[in-house]
Design a protein around this motif. Structure first.
Motif, mmCIF file in Angstrom:
data_model
loop_
_atom_site.group_PDB
_atom_site.id
_atom_site.type_symbol
_atom_site.label_atom_id
_atom_site.label_comp_id
_atom_site.label_asym_id
_atom_site.label_seq_id
_atom_site.Cartn_x
_atom_site.Cartn_y
_atom_site.Cartn_z
ATOM 1 N N SER A 42 -4.235 6.137 0.167
ATOM 2 C CA SER A 42 -5.290 7.121 0.408
ATOM 3 C C SER A 42 -6.602 6.401 0.653
ATOM 4 C CB SER A 42 -5.453 8.030 -0.817
ATOM 5 O OG SER A 42 -6.589 8.869 -0.665
ATOM 6 N N ASP A 43 -7.508 7.032 1.424
ATOM 7 C CA ASP A 43 -8.830 6.411 1.580
ATOM 8 C C ASP A 43 -9.763 6.785 0.422
ATOM 9 O OD1 ASP A 43 -9.673 8.981 2.149
ATOM 10 O OD2 ASP A 43 -9.891 8.652 4.290
ATOM 11 N N TYR A 70 4.484 7.262 0.193
ATOM 12 C CA TYR A 70 3.156 7.035 -0.390
ATOM 13 C C TYR A 70 3.073 7.606 -1.808
ATOM 14 C CZ TYR A 70 1.022 5.356 3.975
ATOM 15 O OH TYR A 70 0.665 4.631 5.075
ATOM 16 N N THR A 76 -4.048 14.800 10.695
ATOM 17 C CA THR A 76 -4.734 14.865 9.397
ATOM 18 C C THR A 76 -6.165 14.334 9.494
ATOM 19 O OG1 THR A 76 -3.820 12.698 8.896
ATOM 20 C CG2 THR A 76 -2.624 14.595 8.036
ATOM 21 N N ASP A 77 -6.645 14.069 10.716
ATOM 22 C CA ASP A 77 -7.990 13.489 10.857
ATOM 23 C C ASP A 77 -9.049 14.398 10.244
ATOM 24 O OD1 ASP A 77 -7.049 11.280 12.089
ATOM 25 O OD2 ASP A 77 -7.569 11.909 14.124
ATOM 26 N N SER A 106 -11.125 13.670 -0.267
ATOM 27 C CA SER A 106 -9.758 13.136 -0.308
ATOM 28 C C SER A 106 -9.415 12.588 -1.698
ATOM 29 C CB SER A 106 -9.510 12.106 0.793
ATOM 30 O OG SER A 106 -10.378 11.019 0.683
ATOM 31 N N ASP A 129 -0.475 9.974 9.059
ATOM 32 C CA ASP A 129 -1.031 10.391 10.351
ATOM 33 C C ASP A 129 -0.891 11.892 10.530
ATOM 34 O OD1 ASP A 129 -1.797 7.905 11.176
ATOM 35 O OD2 ASP A 129 0.114 7.454 12.159
ATOM 36 N N SER A 137 -2.858 9.169 3.097
ATOM 37 C CA SER A 137 -3.339 8.761 4.429
ATOM 38 C C SER A 137 -2.232 8.730 5.484
ATOM 39 C CB SER A 137 -3.969 7.371 4.345
ATOM 40 O OG SER A 137 -5.077 7.393 3.498
#
Lengths: 482, 97
Positions: free
Chosen positions: A185-186, A57, A26-27, A193, A17, A15
């Motif tokens: 991460s989401d 991360y 990265t949206d 993802s 940016d 996650s």
């Protein structure tokens, strides 16, 4: 019957940016090819520069999975042609991955299972292909969107320690929980993802040698993972039973038909010709840096479950259910802070609250739980003081979920206060006694169980508001003189 | 003994999606051999006690902060595509029937 051997390769988008080698967004969900630049399109003359957050991360994910972190690591090129890969190679890690030798523990039918993590490495995400047909098989052409290309990705590779399709699903659920706790991460499977490929082979029980394996791709949900592997177990069993060989193969899970289909790729036997990427210099990590990142990790699910058992005296089962979601765990703890009685709170959260969340299809990772811990604490106080009965409490909770009103407001508006007044209760009891001579005789002649039926009738007559304990007492007085 | 055999040349050509004539294969086989023989001189160096290196420059940890920068316009991104459709790069069939 055969022994089932499964290993997973799990891909997780981090996650950050910006992308791993460039500053593109990265949206998720942007218009195709609007989040690209010369670096992530692989145009000549560009150079990638590692995003420090992606490194952090990836290390944190490795630490959360109990891995050793490398003090020296580098990036390699994995060469292959595929339209989602603009450079015709993927920057990945080959012989010196960032993390190694971890493990994930999870419960299967009340038993703790441990699956070893061979490695976690950092790499770049590929672009997204949209196929002209229903899926890649038989598509006349494909369209490529490179917005996703270059998003930082970790690949988590397990040892072949998984022994059933159900275990594979349970492992993935636990892995997802751990990663969600870390916040790296989401883990949205529906947006890709978090996703996995599975290697599966069968062998007769007692056989030391592994059977030939197939790799199953396109597993985009927990359900797909379990179903696809169940299908592969049936398919491979049938082959072996018939004395036919299982062929080494890459197979595509077709969700609609519920089958795996061989993907006869144009690519020959895979030969990735890995070599160190000359565009990127190696990365070194000091023990101090690694320990700093370790100290920044939140309390992880297993630690939290252990603490819930220790601090609140909860059974293991409760602790595991509550900590399976960090949102639920936080809600539970905040309610206990206000109300006390951890086991009572646990029962309400595991029972009513989780049921309502499921029934109302609330995605608690994205939206708040509709009631607050203060709200639940207030409701539980009303139940414990006897203002409302337990059952009425459940109804009030549901109304709280749906209207956002407080427990006290709902109880007042709907006149739900429990009737504990002796005179009022006696009137109800007398009425029920008069209307049910049969059961009354039963009680009098010693069949005490029938008293439960009469209590139920009084509760019904009071629309659930009578205090059941008091009703029981009054009935006994009237019928048994005790 | 040939360092590079004909089938190696064919394999490498296949991986690189190159269609070579028989003459070209012959030529490239010889050229690859020359290159590998030249590189083999390195085998004469005594590397006992020398750490393997992952890069020719003695740099590590070249990192950038996680900060977004503007992307390029879609039209420009697609400008060099052999074919584009609806804002996507268009590619022919990926898998065989």
């Amino acid at each position: 019957m055969y022994e089932v051997i499964i290993g997973l390769e799990v891909h997780v988008e981090l996650s950050t940016d910006s992308k791993i080698w460039c500053g593109c967004s990265t949206d998720f969900g942007a218009e195709a090819n609007t989040q690209v630049c010369p670096v992530c399109l692989g145009l000549p003359g560009t150079l990638p520069v590692l995003n420090e957050k992606a490194l952090e991360y990836a290390v944190k994910a490795g630490l959360a999975l109990g891995c050793e972190i490398a003090h020296f690591t580098k990036f390699d090129r994995k060469n292959y042609f595929y339209p989602d890969l603009p450079k015709a190679y993927q920057i990945s890690q080959y012989d010196l991955p960032l993390c190694r030798n971890g493990a994930v523990e999870f419960e299967v039918n009340g038993e703790t299972r441990r699956v070893r993590i061979a490695r976690v490495h950092l790499e770049e995400e590929a672009g997204k292909t949209v196929h002209s047909g229903d899926n890649i098989m038989g598509s006349e052409y494909s369209l490529v969107d490179y917005n996703r290309g270059g998003i930082p990705l970790i690949e988590i590779v397990t040892e072949p320690d998984i022994r059933s399709p159900e275990e594979a699903r349970l492992f993935m659920e636990k892995l997802r929980t751990i990663l969600l706790y870390t916040g790296v991460s989401d883990c949205k499977m529906q947006e890709g993802s978090l996703r996995c490929d599975a290697n599966i082979s069968l062998r007769p029980f007692g056989e030391a040698k592994l059977g030939e394996r197939t790799e199953v791709k396109n597993l985009n949900s927990f359900r797909a993972l379990q179903r696809a592997l169940e299908y592969e177990v049936r398919r491979q069993s049938a082959l072996l039973d018939a004395g036919e060989p299982v062929e080494r193969d890459t197979r595509h899970w077709n969700e609609q038909q519920g089958v795996t289909i061989s993907m006869r790729s144009k690519e020959d036997a895979q030969d990735y010709r890995y070599f160190p990427d000359p565009d990127l210099v190696p990365v070194t990590l000091t023990a101090e840096q690694i320990e700093t990142w370790r100290s920044e990790l939140p309390e992880l699910p297993d630690q939290k479950a252990a603490r819930f058992m220790e601090q609140f005296g909860l059974p293991k089962y409760d602790a595991q259910v509550l900590t399976a979601s960090k949102e639920v765990a936080a809600f539970f703890e905040a309610t206990v802070e206000r109300f006390g009685e951890p086991k009572t709170v646990s029962n309400w959260v595991m029972g009513e609250i989780l049921r309502l969340i499921k029934e109302m299809e609330i995605d608690i990772e994205q939206e708040p739980i509709p009631i607050s811990p203060e709200g639940l604490a207030e409701l539980l106080a009303l139940v414990s003081k006897g203002t409302i009965s337990n059952n009425v409490g459940k109804e009030v909770l549901e109304t709280m979920f749906k209207t956002g009103k407080s427990a006290a407001e709902i109880v007042k508006e709907q006149g739900l206060e429990q009737i504990s007044d002796t005179g009022e209760l006696e009137a109800l009891v007398d009425q029920v006694i008069a209307e049910n001579p049969g059961p009354v005789e039963d009680v009098k002649s010693g069949k005490e169980k029938a008293i439960g039926f009469l209590v139920g009738q009084v509760m019904k007559a009071s629309r659930g508001k009578a205090n059941p304990q008091r009703v029981n007492e009054i009935l006994r007085q009237r019928l048994l003189g005790s | 003994m040939a360092i590079i055999e004909r089938k190696d040349v064919e394999h490498i050509a296949r991986l690189a999606r190159l269609a070579l004539s028989e003459e070209e294969k012959e030529l490239i086989q010889r050229q690859l051999e020359t290159i590998l023989e030249y590189a083999a001189i390195l085998n004469e160096v005594n590397t006992d006690g020398v750490e393997p290196s992952a890069h020719v420059v003695a740099l590590t940890n070249v990192l950038r902060p996680d900060v977004r920068r503007p992307s390029m316009p879609k039209e420009k991104a697609l400008a060099n595509a052999p074919e584009a459709r609806d804002g996507y790069f268009y590619v022919p069939r990926i898998l065989d029937e």
